[in-house]
Design an enzyme around this catalytic site. Structure first.
Site, PDB file in Angstrom:
ATOM      1  N   GLU A 279       0.860  -1.180   0.000  1.00 35.94           N
ATOM      2  CA  GLU A 279       0.000   0.000   0.000  1.00 35.94           C
ATOM      3  C   GLU A 279       0.894   1.227   0.000  1.00 35.94           C
ATOM      4  OE1 GLU A 279      -4.016   1.653   2.212  1.00 35.94           O
ATOM      5  OE2 GLU A 279      -3.079  -0.206   2.869  1.00 35.94           O
TER       6      GLU A 279
ATOM      7  N   GLU B 278      -3.167   0.090  12.922  1.00 35.18           N
ATOM      8  CA  GLU B 278      -4.143   0.613  11.968  1.00 35.18           C
ATOM      9  C   GLU B 278      -5.529   0.736  12.587  1.00 35.18           C
ATOM     10  OE1 GLU B 278      -5.670  -0.538   7.458  1.00 35.18           O
ATOM     11  OE2 GLU B 278      -4.454  -1.949   8.616  1.00 35.18           O
TER      12      GLU B 278
END
Length: 909
Positions: free
Chosen positions: A483, A758
């Protein structure tokens, strides 16, 4: 904390007149141009100059610059290009150059002097400098390349005379490492950095005077795909192009004044690189057997090399001087232990999560292959857990040439990891032979905060480390998996915290340009003005909006606001203004009865990562639109656009009325009562007059129903503690901050975790992944509590009426189990420091205010007659001006100096 300026600078000067009959002489120090010390190759035609004012006697209070004078000269001709004359005022930051037009490829020296309150002038500062890059003509480069995704380029040239000065500009489509006469030029990594290569590409400038010689010389470059041709996120390669390329211009000035320029052209040669494969996510593969010693030095036999090709682009990007701090090695981390979970598999623990690579020393026969893999955690059997890498291989390979000790250090990739495994050698390399290299932008550390509570200090350390690991040309969401994007929502909620912990102005100003470049991709279409959800953008394989609002796209307004508030930068407002207006026009075009509806698909992410306490997406989008209007009004006012400011305030009131009418119930419930919805209403003022307490009560009820746990996601978390503390529930704010069970910040630091996650539920109490989709262990977005901790515990609150901490508030708010704290912050005007301690029923607060700044001290006590400063009644203390006692605080105004207040202190709600 949101406070209103009291407009009392005049009152301050009346009070300060009693401090000293004569102020000490001041002196300007820490001179900077465009935020850097002696920058090279800048392309600003009117660069911003700044300095800090110091004093020969810092103990004298209330010292202020009353005027300044700047002089700038062309170093080559000694011509004075600008003499500002004596300029009245105390501003010492972002002073625009205002002299004769600057020229390209010149070095300019400058100095400054200042006057104190008694009109005494200082000595001139020592000279500082900057050099210009491409100003008048720009740089239309000749891009060259060979074949392959990795390659080397070289050229030999002769210099007939002794060299006086030399500098080189370089850039690449891809990544490059520049070499000159057998040595690396500079110590940068991952140059030229990540931008939208279709729009703009950065170039770097280096002084190479000491690397050149009369006679034969050689210049070379090694290229790799990087962001240009490597994989972006979970997509395929070649998002910007299919061929790496390089451009350079070496300028040499001889002792006799003549010059010679060596640039990229068809006379260069191309060869293969021992870096046989490279990808930012997958890793570097290096075959030492393919090394060609001396390839970057003169008199190398390049008969086997081939002429380069000239790379033509359909659309030439603009080359711009590097705007961000350079990228390099920030720290070296030694492993703390090594294990062998399987025969021949050696696993090392660095003791902390980092972004970077591993340097390893090894010996072995030619062809021996060392394979290094990287991960953030281990499986139960001691092997690497690769679950959260997604598609990223995160594997570096080094093939030995078999000639004694070899050192392998990847240079065109990076990984997010704490653990790494080594396969290939017969025995584990010694701990001393492996080192973790932390790579990232050289963003200077700024504020420090010590709470004297181990748990909270670990939270601060983890926030700091996670941010450090995310500054890599863009503010990355994560560095371990496939990512690694500049998600605008993530960075938006962390910008305020980042600005306390780091000198992040130049880094974020560069990224704001990336944001506006991404927005420009929508120009001329139905989505003109729409801001992006990631920046930089790339050739997207999908269709749809090139962005997302509701905290993501709003970054185009919110980020300039933070940079203006914290660093006093009005230029970023001016440069972003038209595009910020386009964003607001776009949102206005989507309104339905004053609401940004779900049908507009603005807040598609919503309050990302909330804890089963979702907020309607139209609530999110509309609240952020209202916030944008509030901030835009302030910024418009700051640059003299008062008519615009009035319009935005009027529009805010319309949106506020619509929000209240649709979602705020008479009992204070906002929409369905999520914590984030209640927080939005309180922070942005989206509640009816007289209903603040009711809205707050519903927020507290929600928190208590969850056992004093937060349920907010990325967006609500950033303001949760602020609205509680600002509205009289400091006790609840500290209960959340010091919560030890999940979800909480302290729980996130448990199990030896060294960075943020996260999601609140990324790991469970057993250390295993709970959330299969949210597995990043190095993700900054939930760390926004750092902003509140600096303001409430450190006590430092900015003032939007005097941005850049020219004036600020000191307002410590002890609570929970805290008994003392200390904070230091190098503001644009100088060091601000606080230290407080509670003993019995007394509180002592020590404050340091820099020269050329003022502060309002807000003490948590109403009994002004019982407050002392320096052992005497505070109101009678030299340099301390009493303002008022109200709302549980007593306020004083002070100028520069050090102060020690003592006040009665009891338990506070």
């Amino acid at each position: 904390m949101r406070v209103v300026s009291l407009g009392i600078v005049g009152l301050l000067f009346c009070a300060l007149g009693q401090v000293s009959a004569e102020s000490p002489v001041l002196k300007p120090v820490n001179l900077r141009c465009q935020g850097f010390v002696d920058p090279l190759g800048i392309d600003a035609k009117k660069p911003a100059l700044s300095w800090i004012v110091a004093s020969e006697d810092p103990s004298v209070r209330g010292q202020m610059q009353s005027a300044y004078q700047v002089m700038v000269a062309d170093e080559g001709s000694n011509e004075i290009l600008w003499d500002s004359g004596k300029v009245e005022g105390s501003n010492s930051i972002h002073i625009p150059y205002n002299g004769k037009p600057l020229r390209s490829h010149r070095r300019y020296v400058w100095k400054v002097r200042v006057w104190n309150r008694e009109d005494q002038v200082s000595e001139w500062s020592g000279p500082q400098s900057w050099s210009t890059g491409f100003l008048e003509e720009g740089w239309p480069p000749e891009w060259i390349g060979g074949t392959g995704r990795t390659q080397r380029l070289r050229k030999e040239f002769a210099l007939p005379k002794p060299v006086k000065r030399a500098w080189v500009y370089a850039s690449a489509l891809g990544l490059y490492e520049l070499r000159l006469n057998g040595r690396k030029v500079g110590d940068d990594w991952y140059a030229p950095g990540w931008t939208d290569y279709r729009t703009r590409v950065q170039y770097q400038c280096h002084d190479v005077t000491g690397l050149l010689q009369k006679g034969r010389n050689a210049i070379g470059a090694e290229l790799a795909p990087g962001w240009y041709m490597g994989r972006i996120a979970w997509f395929a390669k070649d998002m910007y192009g299919k061929e790496v390329a390089f451009a350079a211009r070496l300028h040499v000035e001889f002792e006799d004044g003549t010059q010679q320029v060596v640039g990229t052209d068809k006379t260069w040669q191309a060869g293969t690189s021992p870096v046989t494969d490279s990808d930012m996510q997958d890793g570097d593969r290096y075959d030492a057997r393919l090394e060609q010693p001396g390839w970057d030095a003169p008199n190398f036999n390049d008969a086997a090399w081939k002429p380069v090709s000239i790379v033509k682009l359909k659309k030439e990007p603009v080359l711009v001087a590097q705007a961000e701090p350079s990228i390099g090695v920030l720290a070296e981390v030694a492993p703390v232990k090594v294990g062998e979970p399987k025969p021949g598999l050696f696993v090392y623990d660095l003791g902390e999560n980092i972004t970077g690579v591993v340097r390893i020393k090894a010996k072995g026969a030619a062809g021996t292959t060392l394979t290094l893999q990287h991960a953030e955690r281990l499986n139960a059997d001691g092997t690497l857990d690769l679950t959260n890498l997604k598609l990223a291989k995160a594997t570096d390979v080094h093939i030995l040439k078999g000639q004694g000790e070899e050192v392998f250090q990847p240079k065109f990739t990076f990984h997010g990891f704490r653990y790494f495994s080594v396969q290939g050698p017969a025995k584990a390399p010694a701990l001393a032979d492996v080192t973790g290299l932390v790579t990232g932008n050289r963003v200077e550390q700024a504020g420090t905060l010590n709470t004297y509570e181990d748990d909270l200090n670990r939270v601060l350390e983890n926030i700091h480390r996670t941010l450090r690991n995310s500054f890599l040309s863009v503010p990355m969401d994560s560095s371990q998996r496939s990512e690694r994007l500049g998600w605008t929502g993530d960075a938006n909620v962390m910008a305020a915290t980042s600005a306390y912990m780091f000198d992040a102005w130049r880094f974020f100003a560069k990224w704001q340009t990336d944001i506006l470049d991404a927005q420009s991709l929508n120009d001329g279409g139905k989505d003109e003005g729409y801001m992006p959800n990631v920046a930089p953008k790339w050739k997207s394989p999908g269709k749809g909006h090139a962005g997302s609002g509701g905290g993501w796209g709003d970054v185009g307004v919110n980020l300039p606001y933070v940079l203006w508030l914290r660093y006093g930068d009005t230029k970023i407002i001016e440069e972003s203004y038209v595009r910020m207006q386009k964003w607001l026009v776009f949102l206005e075009s989507k309104l339905e009865e004053g609401i940004v509806p779900n049908s507009a698909q603005i807040a598609r992410a919503g309050d990302w990562e909330n804890v089963d306490d979702d907020t309607f997406k139209d609530v999110v989008a509309t609240a952020y639109y209202a916030l944008d209007l509030m901030q835009m009004a302030e910024m418009a006012e700051a640059i003299g656009k008062t008519t615009d400011a009035a319009h935005y305030r009027e529009q805010y009131q319309k949106v506020r009325a619509a929000f209240i009418g649709k979602w705020v119930s008479g009992n204070g419930l906002v929409a369905k009562g999520s914590q984030t919805a209640q927080v939005f209403a309180l922070y942005i003022g989206l509640y009816p007059d007289g209903k603040k307490e009711a809205v707050l009560e519903k927020l507290v009820e929600n928190i208590e129903a969850h056992g004093n746990h937060l349920t907010t996601g990325y967006l609500g978390t950033q303001w949760l503690l602020h609205v509680l503390a600002d509205n009289g529930r400091l006790d609840v704010a500290y209960a959340i901050l010091q919560q030890t069970t999940q979800p909480s910040w302290i729980f996130m630091t448990s199990m030896e975790q060294t960075t943020l996650w996260e999601s609140w539920d990324t790991l469970g109490s057993d250390g295993n992944f709970l959330n299969e989709k949210r597995t990043s262990l190095g993700h900054s977005a939930l760390g926004s509590a750092g902003d509140w901790m600096f303001q409430a515990i450190g006590g430092l609150v900015p003032d939007s009426k005097h941005p850049g901490f020219h004036h600020f508030y000191i307002c410590p708010r002890p609570g929970g189990t805290l008994k003392q704290a200390e904070m230091g912050y190098p503001s644009p005007y100088g060091k601000i420091a606080t230290r407080w301690i509670i003993k019995g029923n007394k509180m002592v607060l020590e404050v340091e205010v820099p020269v050329n700044a003022t502060a309002t001290i807000m003490l948590p006590a109403m009994q002004a007659d019982r407050i002392t400063e320096g052992g005497k009644p505070a109101a009678a203390s030299p340099g301390v001006a009493f303002l008022e006692s109200k709302e549980g605080t007593t306020r004083y105004k002070v100028g520069s100096g050090t102060y020690s207040f003592m006040l009665p202190f009891g338990a506070r709600k």
